[in-house]
Design a protein around this motif. Sequence first.
Motif, PDB file in Angstrom:
ATOM      1  N   LEU A  96      10.158  10.695   2.972  1.00  0.00           N
ATOM      2  CA  LEU A  96       9.035  10.178   2.180  1.00  0.00           C
ATOM      3  C   LEU A  96       7.734  10.783   2.666  1.00  0.00           C
ATOM      4  O   LEU A  96       7.608  11.137   3.835  1.00  0.00           O
ATOM      5  CB  LEU A  96       8.890   8.661   2.356  1.00  0.00           C
ATOM      6  N   THR A  97       6.770  10.820   1.761  1.00  0.00           N
ATOM      7  CA  THR A  97       5.384  11.071   2.128  1.00  0.00           C
ATOM      8  C   THR A  97       4.601   9.895   1.595  1.00  0.00           C
ATOM      9  O   THR A  97       4.711   9.555   0.412  1.00  0.00           O
ATOM     10  CB  THR A  97       4.855  12.388   1.512  1.00  0.00           C
ATOM     11  N   VAL A  98       3.844   9.220   2.478  1.00  0.00           N
ATOM     12  CA  VAL A  98       3.077   8.046   2.059  1.00  0.00           C
ATOM     13  C   VAL A  98       1.607   8.205   2.429  1.00  0.00           C
ATOM     14  O   VAL A  98       1.261   8.892   3.382  1.00  0.00           O
ATOM     15  CB  VAL A  98       3.623   6.727   2.660  1.00  0.00           C
ATOM     16  N   GLU A  99       0.799   7.544   1.625  1.00  0.00           N
ATOM     17  CA  GLU A  99      -0.627   7.477   1.883  1.00  0.00           C
ATOM     18  C   GLU A  99      -1.004   6.011   2.025  1.00  0.00           C
ATOM     19  O   GLU A  99      -0.613   5.185   1.194  1.00  0.00           O
ATOM     20  CB  GLU A  99      -1.391   8.095   0.714  1.00  0.00           C
ATOM     21  N   ILE A 100      -1.714   5.682   3.082  1.00  0.00           N
ATOM     22  CA  ILE A 100      -2.218   4.327   3.267  1.00  0.00           C
ATOM     23  C   ILE A 100      -3.603   4.298   2.624  1.00  0.00           C
ATOM     24  O   ILE A 100      -4.468   5.090   3.003  1.00  0.00           O
ATOM     25  CB  ILE A 100      -2.307   3.953   4.762  1.00  0.00           C
ATOM     26  N   PRO A 101      -3.811   3.430   1.631  1.00  0.00           N
ATOM     27  CA  PRO A 101      -5.121   3.394   0.978  1.00  0.00           C
ATOM     28  C   PRO A 101      -6.255   3.120   1.965  1.00  0.00           C
ATOM     29  O   PRO A 101      -6.054   2.485   3.006  1.00  0.00           O
ATOM     30  CB  PRO A 101      -4.991   2.258  -0.038  1.00  0.00           C
ATOM     31  N   LYS A 102      -7.425   3.583   1.611  1.00  0.00           N
ATOM     32  CA  LYS A 102      -8.588   3.437   2.486  1.00  0.00           C
ATOM     33  C   LYS A 102      -8.939   1.982   2.724  1.00  0.00           C
ATOM     34  O   LYS A 102      -9.389   1.605   3.801  1.00  0.00           O
ATOM     35  CB  LYS A 102      -9.779   4.168   1.872  1.00  0.00           C
ATOM     36  N   TYR A 103      -8.745   1.120   1.722  1.00  0.00           N
ATOM     37  CA  TYR A 103      -9.111  -0.290   1.830  1.00  0.00           C
ATOM     38  C   TYR A 103      -7.922  -1.175   1.495  1.00  0.00           C
ATOM     39  O   TYR A 103      -6.968  -0.738   0.882  1.00  0.00           O
ATOM     40  CB  TYR A 103     -10.246  -0.642   0.855  1.00  0.00           C
ATOM     41  N   SER A 104      -8.022  -2.448   1.910  1.00  0.00           N
ATOM     42  CA  SER A 104      -7.053  -3.457   1.491  1.00  0.00           C
ATOM     43  C   SER A 104      -7.839  -4.695   1.086  1.00  0.00           C
ATOM     44  O   SER A 104      -9.057  -4.744   1.245  1.00  0.00           O
ATOM     45  CB  SER A 104      -6.062  -3.790   2.616  1.00  0.00           C
ATOM     46  N   ILE A 105      -7.147  -5.701   0.610  1.00  0.00           N
ATOM     47  CA  ILE A 105      -7.832  -6.930   0.207  1.00  0.00           C
ATOM     48  C   ILE A 105      -8.122  -7.839   1.385  1.00  0.00           C
ATOM     49  O   ILE A 105      -8.744  -8.872   1.232  1.00  0.00           O
ATOM     50  CB  ILE A 105      -7.034  -7.712  -0.862  1.00  0.00           C
ATOM     51  N   ASN A 106      -7.691  -7.461   2.580  1.00  0.00           N
ATOM     52  CA  ASN A 106      -7.880  -8.297   3.759  1.00  0.00           C
ATOM     53  C   ASN A 106      -9.308  -8.156   4.278  1.00  0.00           C
ATOM     54  O   ASN A 106      -9.678  -7.150   4.872  1.00  0.00           O
ATOM     55  CB  ASN A 106      -6.883  -7.906   4.850  1.00  0.00           C
ATOM     56  N   HIS A 107     -10.122  -9.179   4.074  1.00  0.00           N
ATOM     57  CA  HIS A 107     -11.503  -9.142   4.512  1.00  0.00           C
ATOM     58  C   HIS A 107     -11.689  -9.635   5.943  1.00  0.00           C
ATOM     59  O   HIS A 107     -12.768  -9.561   6.485  1.00  0.00           O
ATOM     60  CB  HIS A 107     -12.369 -10.013   3.579  1.00  0.00           C
ATOM     61  N   ALA A 108     -10.644 -10.140   6.561  1.00  0.00           N
ATOM     62  CA  ALA A 108     -10.767 -10.710   7.914  1.00  0.00           C
ATOM     63  C   ALA A 108      -9.708 -10.103   8.820  1.00  0.00           C
ATOM     64  O   ALA A 108      -8.829 -10.785   9.316  1.00  0.00           O
ATOM     65  CB  ALA A 108     -10.606 -12.220   7.859  1.00  0.00           C
ATOM     66  N   LYS A 109      -9.778  -8.794   9.039  1.00  0.00           N
ATOM     67  CA  LYS A 109      -8.806  -8.136   9.893  1.00  0.00           C
ATOM     68  C   LYS A 109      -9.004  -8.549  11.341  1.00  0.00           C
ATOM     69  O   LYS A 109     -10.134  -8.682  11.800  1.00  0.00           O
ATOM     70  CB  LYS A 109      -8.941  -6.622   9.796  1.00  0.00           C
TER      71      LYS A 109
END
Length: 112
Positions: A96-109
């Motif tokens: 596989l080749t995957v890309e992790i998006p720049k942002y997520s919906i988690n506002h409290a990492k």
Amino acid sequence: MPIIKILPHPEYCPQGAQVEAPSGTSVCEALLDNGIEIEHACDMSCACTTCHVIVREGFASLNEMDESEEDLLDRAWGLEPNSRLSCQAILAQKDLTVEIPKYSINHAKEKH
């Protein structure tokens, strides 16, 4: 064992990475087991979208999405037709080749 190529991400793997994992492992588990600390706020229970990845190559080799994953993906940041929740995407035999998006919906990492 299939190889997962992770495209560069400024926070999780700035240079990109390549990891090996046994078939039957989720993409999320494979990344975490290899030191790529992708978010997974729901502890991989398919209850959030923080582990969203975009599968650039090998999408068809993954297990089929169930309805709960499809419903959750609608809320993911940067959704694309080849998006998956990495906690639900199970490796088969293909690389596989995957890309992790720049942002997520988690506002409290944590740790930030």
